[in-house]
Write a protein that holds these residues in place. Structure first.
Motif, PDB file in Angstrom:
ATOM      1  N   GLN A  14     -11.798  -7.400   2.557  1.00 54.17           N
ATOM      2  CA  GLN A  14     -11.895  -8.810   3.465  1.00 54.17           C
ATOM      3  C   GLN A  14     -12.449  -9.024   3.899  1.00 54.17           C
ATOM      4  O   GLN A  14     -13.130  -9.866   4.581  1.00 54.17           O
ATOM      5  N   GLN A  38     -12.387  -8.738  11.517  1.00 55.32           N
ATOM      6  CA  GLN A  38     -11.180  -7.532  11.111  1.00 55.32           C
ATOM      7  C   GLN A  38     -11.163  -6.849  12.362  1.00 55.32           C
ATOM      8  O   GLN A  38     -10.417  -6.082  12.255  1.00 55.32           O
ATOM      9  N   ARG A  42      -7.489  -6.282  12.942  1.00 57.28           N
ATOM     10  CA  ARG A  42      -6.701  -5.626  12.028  1.00 57.28           C
ATOM     11  C   ARG A  42      -6.879  -4.738  13.268  1.00 57.28           C
ATOM     12  O   ARG A  42      -6.263  -3.325  13.080  1.00 57.28           O
ATOM     13  N   VAL A  56      -6.325   1.865   4.061  1.00 63.57           N
ATOM     14  CA  VAL A  56      -5.689   0.122   4.146  1.00 63.57           C
ATOM     15  C   VAL A  56      -5.289   1.541   2.735  1.00 63.57           C
ATOM     16  O   VAL A  56      -5.723   2.348   1.667  1.00 63.57           O
TER      17      VAL A  56
END
Length: 79
Positions: A14, A38, A42, A56
């Motif tokens: 990302q 993030q 997230r 992930v």
């Protein structure tokens, strides 16, 4: 004397530089030691001291590099 090799991996996830640990054939755990967009977006677990982590799919990783570390270990002879 015996050699023990350990590996770690860095990656880009990302748009962030992270450390990566392989969990299984499809999943990795990403870890970062700095606060970023993030972390809150997230809802990554952890803190700045131990690192923020999230599991992930490997397909989310854009690039990665394996780092191999050479550690020397002295083995005792069996009695």
């Amino acid at each position: 004397m015996s050699r023990v090799f350990t590996r770690s991996a860095s990656a880009v996830w990302q748009g962030e530089d992270v450390w990566m640990e392989v969990l299984d054939r499809r999943h990795v755990r990403v870890r970062m030691f700095h606060e970023s967009r993030q972390v809150s977006y997230r809802q990554m677990a952890g803190d700045a001291d131990s690192g923020y982590v999230l599991d992930v799919e490997f397909l989310e990783i854009r690039s990665h590099q394996i780092h191999e570390h050479d550690h020397h270990v002295t083995m005792k002879e069996p009695r």
